[in-house]
Design an enzyme around this catalytic site. Structure first.
Site, short mmCIF file in Angstrom:
data_model
loop_
_atom_site.label_atom_id
_atom_site.label_comp_id
_atom_site.label_asym_id
_atom_site.label_seq_id
_atom_site.Cartn_x
_atom_site.Cartn_y
_atom_site.Cartn_z
CE LYS A 79 -1.44 0.92 3.93
NZ LYS A 79 -1.57 1.99 4.91
CB THR A 80 3.64 2.33 2.19
OG1 THR A 80 2.88 1.90 3.30
CG2 THR A 80 4.31 3.63 2.51
NE ARG A 132 0.36 -5.44 11.08
CZ ARG A 132 0.17 -4.88 9.89
NH1 ARG A 132 1.05 -4.04 9.42
NH2 ARG A 132 -0.88 -5.19 9.14
CG ASP A 152 -1.75 5.82 4.16
OD1 ASP A 152 -2.33 4.81 3.73
OD2 ASP A 152 -0.68 5.78 4.78
CD GLU A 153 -3.35 3.26 7.58
OE1 GLU A 153 -4.29 2.46 7.39
OE2 GLU A 153 -2.23 2.91 7.96
CD GLN A 191 -4.22 -3.60 7.61
OE1 GLN A 191 -3.33 -3.14 8.30
NE2 GLN A 191 -4.06 -3.88 6.32
#
Length: 763
Positions: free
Chosen positions: A33-34, A619, A225-226, A256
Site C-alpha cells: 500500500k505504501t 504484522r 492514506d488509511e 484494518q
DNA sequence: AAAGCGGTACTTTTT
DNA sequence: GTACCGCTTT
C-alpha cells in the site's frame, strides 16, 4: 524517470498511473500500500506536477515522515520537501494558523491535548457543582469529541431532540451545557483541541468560499492514506477540497479499521462509490509480507466479521510454519516463555533482536515482558506508553512556553501558577477563577488586574501574583529576541524549575532532570536544524518550536540513534499498524483482555477487536506466535482467564497448539476447566496458607486492623497492605493521636497515624 | 498554604 | 499498581 514503475505488479501499476479522477485502492495487509502511494506521488511529480500542488494526508506523523523519506529517495530531497504531506491534524493546523483571523483566533492559538482538555472539563464540572461520577470527565470529553467529529457544534447539540432525549435518559442532561461552556473556555483561552482543528477547518471551508476556492486551486491532487480510519469531519474536508477536479486517491483496508472508538467510520470507504459514481477501484490482494500459513490463519480470523468488503488476500510466499499457540500459567510465565523463545531462536538462526516484536492489547502488559527480557539480557525498546511530551515535568516546562506565547491559555496558567511552589495556592486560584468567570476575562487577565478587582487578597498574595505576571511578561518580550534554545534556558532558570529538580537527587527527580535536559537539547537541535528552505542556522523562535511539536505525540521523539536499533520491539497492536517484523508474538490473547471486556457487549466493537487481531497477525513475516495465560494479575489481584474466542476462530489447519495448549471443545468444556482450575487454586492457597504473607489472598484483608499506640512497641515487625513488612522504630503520642515510625523493607521510613493505618502484627 | 497521609476508582486503543 | 481526591496536621 518512470522506470521505477517496473518494480510494481499489475494492479499496483494501474493504481499508480490512474492519476485523474477519483480512485479508491483497497489494499490488503502487506500488499504494498505504501509503495503504491509513494510511487504514485513520484509518478505525479515525473509528469511535471508541482510538489506544492499535491496534498497527501496520513494518520501518524511517523507514516508521513517515512513516506517523505521514501519519496525523497525516488525524486530527490528538494522536491519531496515541498510536498504537503502530514497528518490531517498537522496540515490543517498549519492552514488554520494562516487563516486564523477569519475565525477570530490569533495565529498563535494553542493546541490542547487530551490531557489539557480533560483538566479543563474537570474544572468546569466542579464549577457547575456537578458530580464527577455521573459526569466523568473522560466520558464527557468523548461525548464532546464525538459530536465534534460529526460536526455537531454546541448549539446544534443543545437543539437536537434526539441527543437531548438520549442524554436525559442517561441522566446526564447537562452534557450540552458542559459542551457549550467548554467551547467558550477554549475560545477565551485562544485554544483549540484536536477535534477543533478539523471542526474549524470545516467551518473555514464552509463559511469562506474564497478560502475554499484558494485551497481547491492549490491542491490539485489529493491522496489519503488509511482512508478507513477517517471520521466524518475528515471525510468532509477531503470532499470539499477535492470537489473541483476530483483528483482524489484514497487508499485503505476495511479489515484494518481499528479506530472506530475515536470516530473513524468505515462507511466512508463503503460510501465512496456513492460520492464518486465514476470512480475507479483497484484491489491489491497479493501479500508480499507473510508466509501462507500466516496469511491463511489471518484470513480465517477476519472471515468471522460480517462488515467487510470482499477481497481475497493471497501470497506466493513459502508455506512457512504454522501459527503457534502457547498456554502459560500466568503472565510471568508467559513473559518468560516469550523471552526464552526469542533467546533460543535468535541463537539458533543467528537473528538480530530487531527481528522480533511482542505485541499486546494494553500498555499495562509490557511490565512483565520487560522484566523477563531484562532477566535474559535481551535489549528491547518500548514504543508508545506515556510519550515524552506527556510527562509531567515536560508538560510543566511546555506550559511555561505556552503561557509566554499565549497568556490566555487557561490550562497552562493553572498548571504553573504555583509550580514550582510560590505561595499561590488553591484558594487564590479559585478566587481568580470566580473573578474571571464573572468578568468574562481570562485567568491571566484576572491575575494581572488582581489589585483592581478587590478580591480580598492580602498584600503578600498580591505581591506574589505580580511577581509571577511580571516574570511571564518579561519572558514574553524576549520571544523574538532570542532563539528557542536560548529562551528555553532562560525560562527553565527563571521559573525556578531547574532549581526545583536539581536540588533533589531522588532517583525520580534525576529522571525528571534528564527529561528536561532532553527537551532543552531538542530545542537546540531545532535551532540548529535547517529550515524548510534548507538554510541552516536560521533564527528560529520558541513560538515556531511549539507549533512544530504541538501535534507530536507518540514515539516521534527523535528516532533513536543507529547504535540502538538492534532491539526487540514492544508495543500495542495499535502502534504496530503499518509495521512488519519477521517474528511476532501476540501476548494476552484472552477473553476480557483481547477482545477487551468493554467491547464484548456489541457486535460492532467486537468486530473492531477482531480486526485488531487481524492486524496483529499480519504484522508477522515468518512466524506468528500467540500466547495466553490462565491467570493474570490485574488491578492488584488475580484473575482467571480463558483463551480468547479469536483463538478458536482460527482454522485448525493453520495453527499448532504447543504442548499443554489444547483446544477446548465446547462452551461446557470451557466452564469445566474454569471451575476446575478455580478449585485447584483454592486447594493451593489453602495448602500454603500458613504464613499467608506471599499470597495476596482476599481473606487476609480482615487481618489488617487499626491498632492503638499501646499495642505497638519498637522493634516489633508489622505488615502494611501497601508497604509490606517493616520494623517499628518509634511510637509517639497516645490515644487518637498515636503515631508510629515504621521502617519498611521496600519503602523505607514511614510515619503512620495509627488511627488510620491498618496494620497487622507479624511478630 | 503545603505536605503527607489513607482511601477510592480506574484502566483500550491515539491525533 | 497508579493517579487522584480529600482530609489532616504543621
Amino acid at each position: 524517470m518512470t522506470d521505477f514503475l517496473n518494480e510494481l505488479n499489475e494492479p499496483q501499476q494501474e493504481a499508480v498511473k490512474a492519476t485523474e479522477g477519483p480512485v479508491m485502492v483497497i489494499a490488503g495487509a502487506g500488499s504494498g500500500k505504501t509503495r503504491v502511494l509513494t510511487y504514485r506521488i513520484a509518478y505525479l511529480l515525473s509528469l511535471g506536477i508541482e510538489p506544492f500542488n499535491i496534498l497527501s494526508l496520513t494518520f501518524t506523523n511517523k507514516a508521513a515522515r517515512e513516506m517523505k523519506e521514501r519519496i525523497a529517495q525516488l525524486v530527490g530531497h528538494s522536491k519531496a520537501k515541498s510536498l504537503w504531506m502530514g497528518t490531517f491534524h498537522s496540515i490543517f493546523a498549519r492552514i488554520l494558523r494562516v487563516e486564523s483571523d477569519k475565525l477570530g483566533f490569533p495565529a498563535n492559538f494553542t493546541i490542547y491535548d487530551t490531557d489539557d482538555s480533560k483538566r479543563l472539563i474537570k474544572n468546569i464540572i466542579k464549577e457547575q457543582n456537578l458530580d464527577d461520577k455521573t459526569y466523568n470527565p473522560g466520558y464527557v470529553l468523548s461525548r464532546i469529541s464525538n459530536a465534534k467529529n460529526n460536526l455537531i457544534g454546541p448549539i446544534d447539540y443543545n437543539e437536537d431532540f434526539e441527543i437531548q432525549s438520549a442524554d436525559t435518559a442517561a441522566r446526564k442532561p447537562k452534557l450540552g451545557l458542559l459542551y457549550s461552556i467548554y467551547q467558550q473556555r477554549l475560545r477565551k483561552a485562544s485554544a483549540m483541541d484536536f477535534d477543533d482543528l478539523l471542526f474549524n477547518t470545516n467551518v473555514l471551508l464552509r463559511d469562506f468560499p474564497d478560502v475554499l476556492y484558494k485551497y481547491q486551486q492549490k491542491f490539485t491532487y489529493i491522496l489519503v492514506d488509511e482512508y478507513q480510519d477517517t471520521n466524518f469531519s475528515q471525510y468532509l474536508i477531503v470532499k470539499k477540497l477535492a470537489a473541483n477536479n476530483e483528483n482524489l486517491c484514497v487508499v485503505g483496508d476495511d479489515a484494518q479499521s481499528i479506530y472506530a472508538f475515536r470516530g473513524a467510520n468505515i462507511a466512508n470507504i463503503l460510501n465512496f462509490k456513492k460520492d464518486y459514481p465514476d470512480y475507479k477501484l483497484y484491489k491489491l490482494e497479493q501479500n508480499y509480507r507473510s508466509t501462507q500459513n500466516i496469511v491463511n490463519a489471518a484470513n480465517s480470523a477476519i472471515a468471522h466479521n460480517k462488515d467487510q468488503i470482499f477481497k481475497k488476500v493471497w501470497t506466493q510466499n513459502e508455506q512457512g510454519e504454522k501459527v503457534k499457540i502457547y498456554k502459560a500459567a500466568n503472565e510471568a510465565d508467559e513473559a518468560a516463555w516469550i523471552a526464552g523463545r526469542i533467546f533460543e531462536w535468535r541463537a539458533q538462526q543467528q537473528l538480530p533482536n530487531s527481528a522480533f516484536a511482542i505485541l499486546y492489547r494494553t500498555n499495562a502488559q509490557s511490565r512483565a515482558l520487560e522484566e523477563a527480557l531484562r532477566k535474559l539480557n535481551i535489549p528491547y525498546r518500548i514504543y508508545g506508553g506515556v510519550s515524552f511530551y506527556q510527562r509531567k515535568e515536560v508538560k510543566d516546562v511546555l506550559a511555561y512556553f505556552r503561557l509566554i506565547i499565549n497568556p490566555q491559555d487557561e490550562e497552562a496558567f493553572s498548571r504553573i501558577i504555583n509550580f514550582p511552589a510560590r505561595g499561590i495556592g488553591d484558594t487564590t486560584l479559585n478566587k481568580l477563577r470566580v473573578a474571571a468567570e464573572e468578568k468574562g476575562i481570562s485567568l491571566w487577565e484576572a491575575a494581572l488586574n488582581a489589585p483592581a478587582l478587590q478580591l480580598g487578597f492580602n498584600a503578600g498574595t498580591l505581591n506574589r501574583l505580580q511577581e509571577f505576571t511580571l516574570m511571564i511578561k518579561g519572558l514574553g518580550t524576549q520571544l523574538f529576541k532570542y532563539n528557542a534554545f536560548e529562551l528555553g534556558e532562560k525560562i527553565v532558570n527563571q521559573s525556578g524549575i531547574r532549581k526545583f529538580y536539581f536540588e533533589d537527587d531522588s532517583p525520580e527527580s534525576i529522571n525528571r532532570k534528564e527529561n528536561i535536559e532532553e527537551l532543552l537539547s531538542g530545542l537546540k537541535d531545532f535551532v540548529m536544524a535547517p529550515n524548510e528552505e534548507g538554510e541552516e542556522n536560521t533564527f528560529r523562535t520558541l513560538d515556531e518550536f511549539m507549533q512544530d511539536i504541538a501535534l507530536l505525540t507518540d514515539a516521534d521523539t527523535k528516532t533513536s540513534g543507529p547504535e540502538d536499533t538492534n532491539k526487540v520491539s514492544l508495543m500495542t497492536i495499535h502502534a504496530a499498524k503499518g509495521l512488519e517484523f519477521p517474528y511476532v508474538f501476540i501476548g494476552g490473547v484472552e477473553e476480557n483482555l483481547f477482545p477487551s471486556q468493554l467491547s464484548i457487549g456489541s457486535r460492532a466493537e467486537l468486530e473492531e477487536e477482531r480486526r485488531l487481531f487481524y492486524v496483529a497477525l499480519t504484522r508477522a513475516m515468518r512466524q506468528a506466535t500467540i500466547t495466553w495465560a490462565e491467570t493474570r494479575f490485574r488491578y492488584g489481584n488475580f484473575n482467571f482467564c480463558e483463551p480468547s474466542r479469536f483463538i478458536d476462530e482460527l482454522k485448525p489447519e493453520f495453527i499448532d497448539y504447543l504442548p499443554g495448549a489444547k483446544p477446548k471443545k465446547s462452551q461446557q468444556a470451557k466452564q469445566e476447566s474454569f471451575s476446575e482450575s478455580f478449585k485447584n487454586f483454592r486447594k493451593v492457597s489453602e495448602a500454603t496458607s500458613q504464613p499467608a504473607q506471599s499470597a495476596p489472598d482476599a481473606a487476609a484483608d480482615g487481618d489488617f486492623v487499626i491498632l492503638t499506640g499501646a499495642q505497638l512497641m519498637p522493634d516489633m515487625k508489622v505488615q502494611h497492605q501497601r508497604f509490606g513488612t517493616g520494623t517499628v522504630a518509634k511510637v509517639e503520642g497516645g490515644g487518637p493521636d498515636a503515631k508510629a515510625t515504621v521502617i519498611f523493607a521496600n519503602f523505607g521510613k514511614k510515619q503512620l497515624l495509627l488511627k488510620f493505618a491498618r496494620l497487622k502484627i507479624v511478630s
